[in-house]
Write a protein that holds these residues in place. Sequence first.
Motif, short mmCIF file in Angstrom:
data_model
loop_
_atom_site.label_atom_id
_atom_site.label_comp_id
_atom_site.label_asym_id
_atom_site.label_seq_id
_atom_site.Cartn_x
_atom_site.Cartn_y
_atom_site.Cartn_z
N LEU A 262 15.38 -7.99 -57.11
CA LEU A 262 16.14 -7.49 -57.43
C LEU A 262 15.83 -5.62 -56.88
CD1 LEU A 262 19.04 -7.21 -59.03
CD2 LEU A 262 17.52 -6.68 -61.43
N ILE A 263 14.87 -5.40 -58.16
CA ILE A 263 14.81 -3.56 -57.37
C ILE A 263 15.17 -3.30 -56.07
CG2 ILE A 263 13.16 -2.41 -57.67
CD1 ILE A 263 11.52 -3.26 -60.44
N LEU A 266 18.78 -2.71 -55.57
CA LEU A 266 19.04 -1.52 -56.48
C LEU A 266 18.83 -0.86 -55.85
CD1 LEU A 266 18.73 -3.05 -59.91
CD2 LEU A 266 20.79 -2.37 -58.31
N LEU A 267 16.95 -0.48 -54.74
CA LEU A 267 16.63 1.30 -54.34
C LEU A 267 17.54 1.05 -53.09
CD1 LEU A 267 14.33 2.21 -54.81
CD2 LEU A 267 12.78 0.84 -53.56
N ALA A 270 20.70 2.27 -53.40
CA ALA A 270 20.86 3.60 -54.31
C ALA A 270 20.43 4.51 -52.47
CB ALA A 270 19.14 4.32 -55.04
N PHE A 271 19.73 4.28 -52.20
CA PHE A 271 19.06 5.10 -51.15
C PHE A 271 21.06 5.11 -49.45
CE2 PHE A 271 15.36 5.08 -51.60
CZ PHE A 271 14.84 6.12 -51.37
N PHE A 273 23.78 5.61 -50.55
CA PHE A 273 25.06 6.25 -52.08
C PHE A 273 25.77 7.50 -51.11
CE2 PHE A 273 26.68 8.69 -55.36
CZ PHE A 273 27.85 7.94 -55.81
N SER A 274 25.16 8.51 -50.22
CA SER A 274 26.06 9.69 -50.22
C SER A 274 25.02 9.82 -48.70
CB SER A 274 25.14 10.53 -51.39
OG SER A 274 24.44 11.48 -50.62
N LEU A 276 23.55 12.78 -47.98
CA LEU A 276 22.26 13.13 -47.93
C LEU A 276 21.00 12.05 -49.07
CD1 LEU A 276 20.52 15.54 -48.60
CD2 LEU A 276 21.01 15.68 -51.28
N SER A 277 21.70 11.10 -49.18
CA SER A 277 20.26 9.97 -49.72
C SER A 277 20.22 9.31 -48.59
CB SER A 277 21.02 9.26 -50.86
OG SER A 277 22.42 8.55 -50.62
N ALA A 280 17.50 10.83 -46.74
CA ALA A 280 15.92 10.57 -47.42
C ALA A 280 15.52 10.24 -47.56
CB ALA A 280 16.45 10.99 -49.56
N LEU A 283 13.56 10.23 -44.35
CA LEU A 283 12.01 10.27 -44.29
C LEU A 283 11.25 9.80 -45.49
CD1 LEU A 283 13.25 14.44 -44.91
CD2 LEU A 283 12.31 13.36 -43.37
N ALA A 284 12.06 9.07 -46.27
CA ALA A 284 11.36 8.40 -47.28
C ALA A 284 10.24 7.07 -46.72
CB ALA A 284 11.90 8.02 -48.45
N SER A 287 6.92 5.89 -46.57
CA SER A 287 6.05 6.03 -47.87
C SER A 287 6.88 4.42 -48.78
CB SER A 287 7.60 6.95 -48.87
OG SER A 287 7.05 7.78 -48.69
N LEU A 288 7.96 4.03 -48.21
CA LEU A 288 8.68 2.62 -48.21
C LEU A 288 8.45 1.47 -47.78
CD1 LEU A 288 12.12 3.99 -48.78
CD2 LEU A 288 10.82 3.97 -51.03
N ALA B 270 3.45 5.55 -53.53
CA ALA B 270 3.76 5.77 -51.99
C ALA B 270 4.64 6.88 -52.04
CB ALA B 270 4.68 4.80 -51.86
N PHE B 271 5.05 8.19 -52.31
CA PHE B 271 5.73 8.78 -52.45
C PHE B 271 4.74 9.65 -52.32
CE2 PHE B 271 10.25 6.82 -53.31
CZ PHE B 271 10.68 7.73 -52.04
N ALA B 280 10.18 13.67 -48.49
CA ALA B 280 10.70 12.61 -48.71
C ALA B 280 11.50 12.11 -50.60
CB ALA B 280 10.48 11.75 -47.92
N LEU B 283 14.44 14.69 -51.96
CA LEU B 283 15.81 14.90 -51.03
C LEU B 283 16.15 14.22 -51.61
CD1 LEU B 283 15.66 15.47 -47.69
CD2 LEU B 283 16.72 16.83 -48.69
N SER B 287 18.91 9.96 -56.04
CA SER B 287 18.96 8.17 -55.40
C SER B 287 17.94 7.80 -56.50
CB SER B 287 18.50 7.96 -54.14
OG SER B 287 19.30 8.49 -52.90
N LEU B 291 18.53 5.62 -59.70
CA LEU B 291 18.23 2.99 -59.55
C LEU B 291 17.69 3.72 -60.78
CD1 LEU B 291 16.21 1.26 -58.59
CD2 LEU B 291 15.15 2.62 -57.66
#
Lengths: 368, 368
Positions: A262-263, A266-267, A270-271, A273-274, A276-277, A280, A283-284, A287-288, B270-271, B280, B283, B287, B291
Amino acid sequence: MTAMQDTSTAGADRIIISVDAMGGDRGPAAVVAGISLSAKKNPDIGFILHGPKAELERLVARKKPLLGRVEIRDAADVVTMEDKPSQVMRHGKNTSMWSALDSVRSKEADVCVSCGNTGALMALSMIRLRKLPGVNRPAIAILWPSSNPQGFNVMLDVGADIRADERDLLQYAMMGASYARNGLDLETPRIGLLNVGTEEHKGRAELKLAHELIAKQAPLAGYEFVGFVEGGDIPGNTCDVIVTDGFTGNIALKTGEGTASLIGSLLREAFKFSPLSRLASVLAYTSLQRLAKRIDPRRVNGGVFLGLNGTVVKSHGSADAMGVAAAVKLAFQLSQSGFSHKLAARVASATEQVQNAVEERSQSGDKE
Amino acid sequence: MTAMQDTSTAGADRIIISVDAMGGDRGPAAVVAGISLSAKKNPDIGFILHGPKAELERLVARKKPLLGRVEIRDAADVVTMEDKPSQVMRHGKNTSMWSALDSVRSKEADVCVSCGNTGALMALSMIRLRKLPGVNRPAIAILWPSSNPQGFNVMLDVGADIRADERDLLQYAMMGASYARNGLDLETPRIGLLNVGTEEHKGRAELKLAHELIAKQAPLAGYEFVGFVEGGDIPGNTCDVIVTDGFTGNIALKTGEGTASLIGSLLREAFKFSPLSRLASVLAYTSLQRLAKRIDPRRVNGGVFLGLNGTVVKSHGSADAMGVAAAVKLAFQLSQSGFSHKLAARVASATEQVQNAVEERSQSGDKE
């Protein structure tokens, strides 16, 4: 049942893993790709692969790392995810699952890996490998991502049996400790008994009795007993091994998996959404990825059946090549450390002591 | 026990919530800040606030939104997190918790909110409010973030009682349905019974019996029964209400919370990994906030005690102002919808039917 004369191609000094090629959701191609990944990384593994010979020969021939590393055992039938354990026990003699277990039964391999139907695999394991002397209920142990230094905790039972009395729970503690020692390289694993509170007076009657038995056995069994733990400790660092009955363990496992998934979704939402996100998230990305790698179920693939004459690693039904390779890696590590034999020896020596402890207890008429 | 003459300051047409100001980890300041947030957002709430009068008067006086909206009831003693329920039941007459429940007992309020010791709150609720006629075991229901359109599922029992037989589970189904109807605005909630598999032959004996009873009651009780569900369905969208015993529910709840918190800390780690990932994360901030907001436990704060004469909302012990405000919001919604009375009526009408169903069953000698 199956021809077993020739193990030469599986390799001389290699550690042999018996692999059920069938029954996973992605078919034998994913299994063969998985053992090919393992063979490439680790020159010390050989395989006995079970399934329809012609099909497996074709798949294996395409993978260079498997050249001279695989012996194929012909088994025409497949256990499907829908098959009932009772049917498989009666009519499953020609299945790849049966054949894969028989290579452990005949001592050609210490450990068997299968992606097939869990219920059928447990039922067949019970009749083909038999329970270790002194073990009442075998258990399924899994690795759970945690904040421990080793990155994982062991939890058992997660579904071999929906019941467990205090003696079963003690055996789970001993088997879990042995598994953590050989699978996670923890010399003195810390054992926690799952309950709804950490106070000693709380919880069900069998848990209070188990608390007493597990505490008493600690010095002999080489683990540290931290007492009762709660659901929040499963992914935590209060202990290394979580002991519970198969009903509770299964619910906890699936709740944890469901929450993580679920998380994850949702993640992703969330990314998205826009603009800009979305930027992000690009770039992320690394990390993800690092996070995903840490909690990727494919990298910790493999429930392990404990308490049998031999060890069975149950991989996710949906395992892809990487998932199968993770299960093979675990099987290799357990086989190399002589886990099956060490566990058997430990259970045998403990059984008598426990019997004594339980009898002592009931003679003393202790009824708090 | 406490003076109850004057409720005038709590407001005429307002819905009155009885609030225990003490016992939370952050003390009465967080509680007063929380009800002040609620008062600011919602002009229709009034409060009866329980605790040491002088201290509370000082705190309330500092909050403009609370002017004329709060009546303070003096209670010198506090139930601590360490107090045992049995002690509180014997010696707790002068505590703020006892006083807060008595405002519901005397019908001055429909709903009570407390951040205190769960065990003590449940024990006091049982003796001060009494169980609804026909209810054997009250239950604690929580809201669980899920992929459902409403964003949450209801799960009960999460720890009021570690046991539940088939009749208790049926009552949980009815109470959970009523709660989902009034707390989540779902007209026909879908009920799932938590088990280790979805096949009807699986699981413990009481679950098979409960399956039968809950299915039978569906048309009368106005819910849809989806049958057995698994741990993965708790955060999923197969059903809106998950029914289970308090032992299993408590383990599942804490496992889910622990998993979410582990993922949160892994995500932060991670970030932090590299300068690029730190960039990241800046930015990605909005988001991630989106969440966090979705799964923030403070926004879904409040286990609800069901099956009593009146409703008790248990807020997290560590609740801050926002957490307390969330619990008050839930209490308001339940009070406004007349939940306590609707639930009582439904349980009363169902009790007889269930009694009949159970008797019918045992007379027919049905023993599969």
